[in-house]
Design a protein around this motif. Structure first.
Motif, mmCIF file in Angstrom:
data_model
loop_
_atom_site.group_PDB
_atom_site.id
_atom_site.type_symbol
_atom_site.label_atom_id
_atom_site.label_comp_id
_atom_site.label_asym_id
_atom_site.label_seq_id
_atom_site.Cartn_x
_atom_site.Cartn_y
_atom_site.Cartn_z
ATOM 1 N N LYS A 81 -99.949 -64.316 -111.151
ATOM 2 C CA LYS A 81 -100.141 -62.968 -110.578
ATOM 3 C C LYS A 81 -99.887 -61.861 -111.606
ATOM 4 C CE LYS A 81 -101.209 -63.545 -106.237
ATOM 5 N NZ LYS A 81 -102.470 -63.094 -105.695
ATOM 6 N N LEU A 82 -99.017 -62.146 -112.573
ATOM 7 C CA LEU A 82 -98.729 -61.157 -113.616
ATOM 8 C C LEU A 82 -99.780 -61.173 -114.729
ATOM 9 C CD1 LEU A 82 -94.871 -61.639 -114.008
ATOM 10 C CD2 LEU A 82 -96.028 -59.641 -113.060
ATOM 11 N N GLY A 83 -100.619 -62.203 -114.743
ATOM 12 C CA GLY A 83 -101.589 -62.342 -115.823
ATOM 13 C C GLY A 83 -101.006 -63.054 -117.034
ATOM 14 N N PHE A 84 -99.874 -63.724 -116.861
ATOM 15 C CA PHE A 84 -99.238 -64.485 -117.927
ATOM 16 C C PHE A 84 -99.711 -65.937 -117.844
ATOM 17 C CE2 PHE A 84 -95.169 -61.655 -117.640
ATOM 18 C CZ PHE A 84 -95.912 -60.556 -118.046
ATOM 19 N N THR A 85 -99.521 -66.681 -118.926
ATOM 20 C CA THR A 85 -99.886 -68.096 -118.921
ATOM 21 C C THR A 85 -98.620 -68.958 -118.940
ATOM 22 O OG1 THR A 85 -100.054 -68.148 -121.326
ATOM 23 C CG2 THR A 85 -102.081 -67.712 -120.110
ATOM 24 N N VAL A 86 -98.742 -70.127 -118.341
ATOM 25 C CA VAL A 86 -97.657 -71.101 -118.348
ATOM 26 C C VAL A 86 -98.216 -72.402 -118.895
ATOM 27 C CG1 VAL A 86 -96.006 -72.426 -116.958
ATOM 28 C CG2 VAL A 86 -96.579 -70.090 -116.305
ATOM 29 N N THR A 87 -97.535 -72.965 -119.874
ATOM 30 C CA THR A 87 -97.903 -74.295 -120.361
ATOM 31 C C THR A 87 -96.715 -75.218 -120.125
ATOM 32 O OG1 THR A 87 -97.219 -73.667 -122.601
ATOM 33 C CG2 THR A 87 -99.555 -73.493 -122.091
ATOM 34 N N ARG A 116 -88.324 -60.180 -116.959
ATOM 35 C CA ARG A 116 -87.860 -58.942 -117.605
ATOM 36 C C ARG A 116 -87.721 -59.193 -119.109
ATOM 37 N NH1 ARG A 116 -84.317 -55.124 -115.060
ATOM 38 N NH2 ARG A 116 -83.492 -56.834 -113.810
ATOM 39 N N LEU A 117 -87.166 -60.345 -119.465
ATOM 40 C CA LEU A 117 -86.929 -60.701 -120.865
ATOM 41 C C LEU A 117 -88.216 -60.694 -121.682
ATOM 42 C CD1 LEU A 117 -84.691 -61.761 -122.849
ATOM 43 C CD2 LEU A 117 -85.412 -64.058 -122.184
ATOM 44 N N ILE A 118 -89.281 -61.298 -121.140
ATOM 45 C CA ILE A 118 -90.526 -61.374 -121.924
ATOM 46 C C ILE A 118 -91.366 -60.100 -121.830
ATOM 47 C CG2 ILE A 118 -90.629 -63.883 -121.878
ATOM 48 C CD1 ILE A 118 -92.841 -63.704 -119.830
ATOM 49 N N GLN A 119 -90.794 -59.091 -121.176
ATOM 50 C CA GLN A 119 -91.441 -57.779 -121.179
ATOM 51 C C GLN A 119 -90.529 -56.764 -121.866
ATOM 52 O OE1 GLN A 119 -94.164 -56.835 -117.749
ATOM 53 N NE2 GLN A 119 -92.769 -58.265 -116.720
ATOM 54 N N ALA A 141 -89.557 -53.962 -114.874
ATOM 55 C CA ALA A 141 -90.242 -55.248 -114.708
ATOM 56 C C ALA A 141 -89.682 -56.053 -113.541
ATOM 57 C CB ALA A 141 -90.149 -56.065 -115.995
ATOM 58 N N LEU A 142 -88.422 -55.837 -113.165
ATOM 59 C CA LEU A 142 -87.791 -56.654 -112.132
ATOM 60 C C LEU A 142 -86.824 -55.824 -111.303
ATOM 61 C CD1 LEU A 142 -87.135 -59.495 -110.919
ATOM 62 C CD2 LEU A 142 -85.365 -59.670 -112.680
ATOM 63 N N THR A 143 -86.972 -55.935 -109.982
ATOM 64 C CA THR A 143 -86.049 -55.317 -109.037
ATOM 65 C C THR A 143 -85.662 -56.375 -108.018
ATOM 66 O OG1 THR A 143 -87.171 -53.185 -109.280
ATOM 67 C CG2 THR A 143 -85.708 -53.438 -107.386
ATOM 68 N N THR A 161 -83.545 -58.501 -99.729
ATOM 69 C CA THR A 161 -84.634 -59.182 -99.030
ATOM 70 C C THR A 161 -85.874 -59.441 -99.887
ATOM 71 O OG1 THR A 161 -85.502 -57.077 -98.220
ATOM 72 C CG2 THR A 161 -83.939 -58.246 -96.796
ATOM 73 N N GLN A 162 -85.958 -58.839 -101.055
ATOM 74 C CA GLN A 162 -87.166 -58.982 -101.864
ATOM 75 C C GLN A 162 -86.841 -59.130 -103.345
ATOM 76 O OE1 GLN A 162 -89.349 -55.388 -101.015
ATOM 77 N NE2 GLN A 162 -90.490 -56.375 -99.380
ATOM 78 N N ILE A 163 -87.727 -59.843 -104.022
ATOM 79 C CA ILE A 163 -87.730 -59.914 -105.472
ATOM 80 C C ILE A 163 -89.030 -59.238 -105.884
ATOM 81 C CG2 ILE A 163 -87.613 -61.420 -107.484
ATOM 82 C CD1 ILE A 163 -85.262 -61.655 -105.398
ATOM 83 N N ILE A 164 -88.934 -58.117 -106.595
ATOM 84 C CA ILE A 164 -90.125 -57.353 -106.975
ATOM 85 C C ILE A 164 -90.304 -57.482 -108.482
ATOM 86 C CG2 ILE A 164 -91.221 -55.082 -106.971
ATOM 87 C CD1 ILE A 164 -89.216 -54.469 -104.569
ATOM 88 N N ILE A 165 -91.439 -58.075 -108.882
ATOM 89 C CA ILE A 165 -91.722 -58.323 -110.290
ATOM 90 C C ILE A 165 -93.032 -57.620 -110.631
ATOM 91 C CG2 ILE A 165 -92.072 -60.085 -112.063
ATOM 92 C CD1 ILE A 165 -90.629 -62.046 -110.132
ATOM 93 N N LYS A 166 -93.053 -56.904 -111.757
ATOM 94 C CA LYS A 166 -94.250 -56.164 -112.167
ATOM 95 C C LYS A 166 -94.593 -56.486 -113.610
ATOM 96 C CE LYS A 166 -93.026 -52.176 -109.342
ATOM 97 N NZ LYS A 166 -92.571 -50.797 -109.389
ATOM 98 N N ASN A 167 -95.868 -56.423 -113.909
ATOM 99 C CA ASN A 167 -96.324 -56.462 -115.300
ATOM 100 C C ASN A 167 -96.345 -55.015 -115.768
ATOM 101 O OD1 ASN A 167 -97.671 -56.549 -117.744
ATOM 102 N ND2 ASN A 167 -99.109 -58.134 -117.081
ATOM 103 N N VAL A 168 -95.366 -54.636 -116.565
ATOM 104 C CA VAL A 168 -95.214 -53.226 -116.952
ATOM 105 C C VAL A 168 -96.173 -52.826 -118.063
ATOM 106 C CG1 VAL A 168 -92.849 -53.009 -116.138
ATOM 107 C CG2 VAL A 168 -93.275 -53.767 -118.478
#
Length: 158
Positions: A67-73, A134-137, A143-145, A149-156
């Motif tokens: 969802k962030l547009g990042f890749t995972v290997t 947050r670390l990789i941004q 990047a992270l809140t 009740t919620q974990i909010i993650i954004k591609n900044v």
């Protein structure tokens, strides 16, 4: 009278020895995963849920990264995953609570740090600390809140 004082002293010594040990005992609930309500990635709720383990919020690496547009290997032989953004990447190993971000566009990296939990494999899904995103941004606070009740993650970077 001496026997009475001896019994009082023995009782007090026993109480001083036992009560602090009982008070400092860990609850067995501390090690049990707790599920929160939702994960919001780039203003969109995903169908997976976060897990809290030892007060560390873990999120599914693949669905959040996608969802962030990042890749995972995934390196099956070493039980390691690499999450990569446009400018940084972080490689982590199941069972090791040690993370650092390495720049993919310049020379540099963050200092290795512990985030509170090692990556976990749960039903063939890799859960990693939300703080990795947050670390990789660049440790951007936007990047992270995390709320109750919620974990909010954004591609900044977008």
């Amino acid at each position: 009278m001496k026997k009475l004082w001896l019994m009082v002293i023995c009782t007090l010594a026993f109480a001083v020895y036992i009560f602090p040990a009982a008070a400092s005992g860990r609850s067995s609930d501390e090690d049990k995963p707790v599920i929160q309500q939702s994960i919001i990635v780039n203003n969109e709720k995903i169908s997976d849920y976060p897990v809290i383990m030892n007060k560390c919020v873990l999120v599914p690496a693949r669905s959040v990264s996608d969802k962030l547009g990042f890749t995972v290997t995934w390196d099956k032989a070493n039980q390691a995953a690499t999450v990569e953004s446009d400018t940084m990447k972080c490689t982590m190993t199941v069972g090791e609570d040690l993370y650092s971000a390495i720049s993919t566009v310049a020379i540099g990296m963050t200092a290795p740090t512990q985030l509170g939990s090692a990556p976990l494999l749960i039903n063939n899904n890799l859960y990693i600390p939300a703080e990795v995103f947050r670390l990789i941004q660049g440790n951007d606070p936007d990047a992270l809140t995390i709320t109750d009740t919620q974990i909010i993650i954004k591609n900044v970077s977008k």
